[in-house]
Design a protein around this motif. Structure first.
Motif, PDB file in Angstrom:
ATOM      1  N   TYR A 219      -2.326  -9.866  -1.471  1.00 28.87           N
ATOM      2  CA  TYR A 219      -2.353  -8.426  -1.254  1.00 28.87           C
ATOM      3  C   TYR A 219      -0.985  -7.921  -0.783  1.00 28.87           C
ATOM      4  O   TYR A 219      -0.543  -6.837  -1.174  1.00 28.87           O
ATOM      5  CB  TYR A 219      -3.428  -8.074  -0.220  1.00 28.87           C
ATOM      6  CG  TYR A 219      -4.810  -8.546  -0.595  1.00 28.87           C
ATOM      7  CD1 TYR A 219      -5.571  -7.871  -1.541  1.00 28.87           C
ATOM      8  CD2 TYR A 219      -5.354  -9.690  -0.010  1.00 28.87           C
ATOM      9  CE1 TYR A 219      -6.838  -8.312  -1.891  1.00 28.87           C
ATOM     10  CE2 TYR A 219      -6.617 -10.141  -0.339  1.00 28.87           C
ATOM     11  CZ  TYR A 219      -7.358  -9.448  -1.286  1.00 28.87           C
ATOM     12  OH  TYR A 219      -8.599  -9.885  -1.623  1.00 28.87           O
ATOM     13  N   ALA A 222       1.318  -7.780  -3.721  1.00 26.98           N
ATOM     14  CA  ALA A 222       0.988  -6.638  -4.582  1.00 26.98           C
ATOM     15  C   ALA A 222       1.479  -5.336  -3.965  1.00 26.98           C
ATOM     16  O   ALA A 222       1.951  -4.432  -4.668  1.00 26.98           O
ATOM     17  CB  ALA A 222      -0.517  -6.581  -4.826  1.00 26.98           C
ATOM     18  N   ALA A 223       1.406  -5.218  -2.625  1.00 23.56           N
ATOM     19  CA  ALA A 223       1.899  -4.008  -1.958  1.00 23.56           C
ATOM     20  C   ALA A 223       3.407  -3.875  -2.139  1.00 23.56           C
ATOM     21  O   ALA A 223       3.925  -2.769  -2.345  1.00 23.56           O
ATOM     22  CB  ALA A 223       1.537  -4.046  -0.475  1.00 23.56           C
ATOM     23  N   GLN A 227       1.789  -1.358  -5.208  1.00 24.64           N
ATOM     24  CA  GLN A 227       0.362  -1.129  -5.415  1.00 24.64           C
ATOM     25  C   GLN A 227      -0.347  -0.991  -4.069  1.00 24.64           C
ATOM     26  O   GLN A 227      -0.131  -1.797  -3.166  1.00 24.64           O
ATOM     27  CB  GLN A 227      -0.258  -2.296  -6.190  1.00 24.64           C
ATOM     28  CG  GLN A 227       0.389  -2.548  -7.545  1.00 24.64           C
ATOM     29  CD  GLN A 227      -0.133  -3.816  -8.191  1.00 24.64           C
ATOM     30  OE1 GLN A 227      -1.160  -4.356  -7.785  1.00 24.64           O
ATOM     31  NE2 GLN A 227       0.588  -4.304  -9.199  1.00 24.64           N
ATOM     32  N   GLN A 229      -3.181  -1.512  -1.513  1.00 26.74           N
ATOM     33  CA  GLN A 229      -4.057  -2.671  -1.351  1.00 26.74           C
ATOM     34  C   GLN A 229      -5.010  -2.462  -0.174  1.00 26.74           C
ATOM     35  O   GLN A 229      -4.713  -1.738   0.770  1.00 26.74           O
ATOM     36  CB  GLN A 229      -3.229  -3.936  -1.104  1.00 26.74           C
ATOM     37  CG  GLN A 229      -2.346  -4.335  -2.273  1.00 26.74           C
ATOM     38  CD  GLN A 229      -3.148  -4.733  -3.478  1.00 26.74           C
ATOM     39  OE1 GLN A 229      -4.009  -5.614  -3.406  1.00 26.74           O
ATOM     40  NE2 GLN A 229      -2.877  -4.083  -4.602  1.00 26.74           N
ATOM     41  N   SER A 230      -6.165  -3.128  -0.293  1.00 27.97           N
ATOM     42  CA  SER A 230      -7.152  -3.092   0.775  1.00 27.97           C
ATOM     43  C   SER A 230      -7.861  -4.440   0.787  1.00 27.97           C
ATOM     44  O   SER A 230      -8.284  -4.932  -0.264  1.00 27.97           O
ATOM     45  CB  SER A 230      -8.157  -1.952   0.541  1.00 27.97           C
ATOM     46  OG  SER A 230      -9.144  -1.954   1.554  1.00 27.97           O
TER      47      SER A 230
END
Length: 958
Positions: A219, A222-223, A227, A229-230
């Motif tokens: 995550y 990806a951040a 993007q 993210q959670s």
């Protein structure tokens, strides 16, 4: 000169009286309106300046007590002094001028060159420059004030934001692209017990710890790719390593070029929510486990009850097939009927459990709303006539006929409500009304509102409030006359809710009840209401109907077709209407007469009405009779007609009425099939005739219950089939392997058996050589949808529910078995046998389909077939007459009517022959051949039906 120097107040400072006088003369000469005050020394000038304000000061450089430069400094030190100062001197130099200007003088003038223009120009320049400086200073001061205010606001915002972030119930932080912390709020520092100094620059992997960091790594990456993210992670925090669940949300921080320079992180403590979710999951699992246990219990109980019920129903039916004394037959019939009623109760319980467990699924298929309502009316026609109730179907004229939805479940709701209305109504009426629901428009779907109203016993408030709960009945007294499970209305409510609607009741004790429900359906393609009938528009009709509600419905329908109609509640009033029309030189085109509105005493009055029309020289109107089937055989006894009337059996829906209006007045036509003719007793010959195509078929019965074996074997052998019986699935597998599949035409397989159950036995048989095409039919008390699915999955081709109905067993076997004696099975091949293009299967009568439509009402099956013979015994003669006379429209309409009515009764040979004749007439080709074929099929069908009825013990129709 410019007006800039006019009207100003000036102070002139000079120790020389002559010089002062000279300046004053110059100003006067220039006609400048200047108020001049004079001072002889610097001290006097300062006093005057302190005493009053001046717009401009002109002073000499050499004053007796002070120099001009010094006086300028002193003047400018005064806080209220803001006016421009001009120095005028006679013995000056450049150094003096520079010093004066540096001290703040606006200008420097030489007395030797002084003139009015020079002086005034200098004053003007000084004033303009001073004004600009003043504006500049004011603007600067204002800007500084605004800057101070904004700075204060920013400081306050920063303070508020810092307080808000630090006091937020969630942790917040910022990590840059190198994953080092640049900011963390108080909550984050407290949760993770990290000081402010230690947090700044702390790498994220150290902040989270190796284990959590690895869980969150994808995550985080990806951040950093931009993007959002959670994710959820578990963290063990504090000295006691308390487990917490955190929800992390990462939002990328993007630069102007789109690159990610870091991300903002918000962390929410979801420990309580996580515990609640775990509790809900646990509760759901417990509920599903309980539901499974309940479903298993219901399935087992259904199986256990159906197994002995199969023996009760089967043996009682076997006894009824034999000759019995009248009293004994009556008792056995009641036993058989009660057994079937008990099965209905069991089906209600299973339906309710399926709905409650969420296993009930709706269909989405095309259906005809009129046909659905007609089937409901047909189902209860005998009971309604027995109680002498008025039954009105009010279908709003603006509603299309074709819809998309679940007709089976909609019919189930209507059947339940109408059945209850009849049960609780001893006199009066039953009304079924259908209209659009104005408050329920759900485009592209529509909302239809159904109302079932009666004039029965009604209900009190306490009963109404609990009526749609399970096991609640309208009559709960210990002496109650009305049976039932109390599940019917609960099932109706669930079904209506599944169909996107709701159900409600309005009732008063002793005043009847009205049940109203809505359903969401979609209009069918090319569907339109019957509100366009140009061929009947403008006709005049007299409706004679003693029931106001029925009359109102009929008049509204006729009005939608633009038919001018009047209503009379008895024959005497109708005669008065006719007399009034005749006096005006007009008459009615059609008479619609309810047979129930005319007593034997009214027959002379009706004959007088017809005679009166005839004597007036008018054209006899078209006469359409409305009647019940009970009254049909005594229709209009003693009434005189020049030609037989059109007869419609109540209740009459719009299509039937419009069809009657479009018919010729002199045409003898029964526009609707009768619904309750005289009863015809059942007999074993009828069942054997139904099983005739199966004569000699070899059936393997796999059944562990001895009583069930006896029942099934007895029925099948009586029908001419050869039955081999085994006690369990293992014996069946061994027998098929030993004897080979060619020795059996079908297998009837129970599902629950010892040693080897029916499912596994089916799988093993199907896996054997040559068994792929051997039909295995489940005949079991396991009737839940999942049971049927398991049967199909194992390889069974069909499913028969216990207790078995002999006709159902025969119909299913005819569907799958090609018997050894060469008879064709009931399920004909795609291309039927033909000769010169004509279908040759003359005896194609599908009683099973008719029984399905009538929900197994055997008595009604034979009543309808008897009525068809009575009604259509001369259909071939009538058709031949119209064809010979060239009346194609009448012949087409008759062929079309026969095609539909015969198909509804399962008389598929007549239906197809009618369709062929209709097509031949339309094309103008092959009419003689099609006519001859129709006569063959029609005659063969009537003869077959007469034989069946005669064998069954009924009165042979003409």
């Amino acid at each position: 000169m410019s007006d800039a120097a006019d009207g100003l107040k000036m102070l002139l400072v000079d120790d020389d009286d002559v010089d002062r006088e000279r300046v004053c003369r110059l100003l006067k000469k220039a006609e400048a309106h200047v108020q001049v005050s004079e001072a002889e020394s610097g001290v006097q000038a300062l006093k005057m300046i302190r005493a009053g304000a001046y717009d401009c000061i002109v002073l000499d450089h050499h004053l007796g007590d002070v120099t001009g430069a010094e006086l300028i400094r002193q003047i400018q030190s005064e806080p209220w002094q803001t006016c421009p100062i001009i120095m005028v001197t006679g013995a000056g130099s450049e150094s003096v001028a520079v010093q004066a200007l540096m001290e703040g003088a606006s200008d420097y003038l030489s007395k030797t060159q002084l003139s009015a223009d020079i002086l005034l120009s200098s004053i003007k320049r000084a004033l303009d420059a001073h004004r600009l400086r003043s504006q500049y200073h004011q603007t600067h001061a204002l800007l500084e004030q605004q800057v101070d205010q904004q700075a204060q606001a920013i400081r306050q915002s920063e303070k508020d934001l810092r307080a808000l972030v630090n006091n937020a119930p969630m942790a917040m932080g910022y990590w840059d692209a190198s994953l080092r912390c640049r900011f963390g709020n108080l909550c984050l520092r407290d949760w993770f017990q990290i000081g402010d100094r230690d947090l700044s620059g702390l790498p994220l992997h150290e902040f989270l710890g190796p284990s959590v960091y690895q869980q969150a790594r994808e995550y985080i990456d990806a951040a950093l790719q931009g993007q959002v993210q959670s994710f959820e992670v578990r963290c063990d925090l504090g000295p006691d390593q308390t487990a917490r669940w955190h929800l992390w949300q990462l939002r990328p921080d993007l630069a102007e070029d789109g690159s990610c320079v870091g991300f903002y992180a918000t962390i929410t403590n979801i420990t309580e929510q996580h515990r609640a979710r775990e509790a809900l999951v646990s509760a759901r699992d417990s509920a599903e486990s309980a539901a499974r246990a309940k479903s298993a219990f219901l399935a087992n109980m259904s199986h256990e009850i159906r197994t002995p019920m199969n023996a009760i129903v089967g043996f009682s039916r076997l006894v009824l097939e034999d000759a019995l004394p009248a009293g004994a037959r009556s008792y056995i019939e009641k036993l058989h009927t009660s057994s079937l009623a008990l099965m209905d109760i069991l089906d209600d319980v299973l339906d309710y459990s399926k709905i409650e467990a969420g296993f009930m699924h709706l269909e989405h298929t095309r259906f005809d709303l009129e046909d659905l309502l007609q089937r409901v009316a047909d189902l209860f026609q005998a009971r309604i006539e027995q109680k002498k109730l008025a039954f009105v179907v009010d279908l709003s004229p603006d509603i299309p006929k074709a819809w998309l939805g679940d007709p089976l479940r909609l019919s189930q709701v209507l059947t339940n409500l109408v059945g209850n209305a009849i049960k609780f109504t001893d006199k009066g009426y039953i009304s079924v009304k259908v209209e659009r629901d104005e408050d329920g428009s759900m485009a592209p779907s529509s909302c239809l509102r159904f109302s079932v109203e009666d004039s029965g016993i009604g209900m009190d408030e306490s009963t109404r409030s609990r009526l749609f709960e399970a096991f609640i009945q309208g009559d709960t007294s210990i002496t109650r006359r009305f049976g039932g499970t109390g599940l019917g209305l609960a099932i109706c409510k669930r079904l209506v809710n599944l169909m996107g609607g709701d159900i409600a009741v309005d009732s008063r004790l002793g005043e009847g009840s009205r049940f109203t429900f809505t359903v969401a359906v979609e209009p069918g393609n090319h569907s339109r209401p019957l509100d366009v009938a140009a061929d009947v528009a403008g006709r005049r009709m007299l409706v004679v109907d003693g029931n106001p509600l029925s009359c109102q419905v009929t008049l509204r329908q006729l009005k939608s077709w633009r038919v001018s109609a009047q209503c009379a509640h008895n024959v005497a009033t109708a005669l008065a209407h006719v007399e009034r029309f005749l006096r005006k030189g007009a008459q009615f085109d059609a008479l619609l007469i309810d047979h129930g509105a005319m007593s034997p005493a009214d027959v002379p009055a009706f004959n007088q009405l017809i005679e009166r029309i005839t004597q007036a020289g008018g054209r006899l109107p078209q006469v359409i009779w409305l009647t019940t089937q009970t009254d049909r055989r005594h229709l209009a006894e003693g009434v005189s007609f020049s030609s037989p009337p059109m007869v419609l059996t109540k209740p009459v829906l719009a299509s039937r009425l419009l069809e009657a209006l479009r018919s010729e007045p002199d045409r003898q036509e029964y526009a609707s099939a009768p619904h309750a003719p005289a009863s015809a007793p059942e007999g074993s010959d009828r069942l054997r005739h139904m099983a005739a195509p199966l004569q000699g078929a070899r059936i393997l019965l796999v059944e562990d219950n001895e009583l069930n074996q006896i029942v099934a074997r007895e029925f099948l052998t009586r029908c001419g089939l050869t039955v081999t019986t085994v006690d369990d699935g293992s014996q069946a597998v061994e027998l098929i392997r030993a004897a080979g599949p060619a020795n059996f035409d079908a297998i009837l397989m129970d599902m629950h058996m010892p040693v080897l159950d029916g499912l596994e036995a089916t799988r093993q048989i199907k896996a054997g050589p040559g068994c792929e095409d051997l039909p295995i039919i489940g005949m079991t008390a396991a009737v839940l949808p999942e049971d049927k699915d398991r049967c199909r999955a194992a390889g069974m081709v069909d499913h028969i529910a216990k207790p078995v109905i002999p006709e159902v067993v025969i119909a299913v076997l005819r569907k799958w078995v090609a018997a050894t004696n060469g008879h064709e099975p009931a399920q004909a091949p795609d291309a039927p046998r033909t000769e010169n293009g004509l279908i040759m299967d003359l005896a194609d009568i599908d009683l099973g389909a008719l029984r399905d439509r009538l929900h197994g009402n055997e008595s009604l099956v034979w009543k309808l077939l008897a009525a068809f013979i009575d009604q259509e015994h001369e259909a071939d003669v009538v058709l031949s007459k119209w064809i010979a006379e060239g009346d194609e429209s009448q012949a087409l309409r008759k062929a079309h009517d026969l095609k539909g009515s015969a198909a509804n009764l399962g008389l598929m040979g007549v239906s197809r022959a009618s369709a062929l004749l209709q097509q031949a007439i339309q094309l103008g080709q092959g009419v003689p051949e099609a006519e001859r074929f129709f006569k063959q099929v029609h005659g063969r069908c009537l003869q077959t039906l007469r034989n069946l009825l005669k064998q069954a013990g009924g009165n042979e129709p003409r």
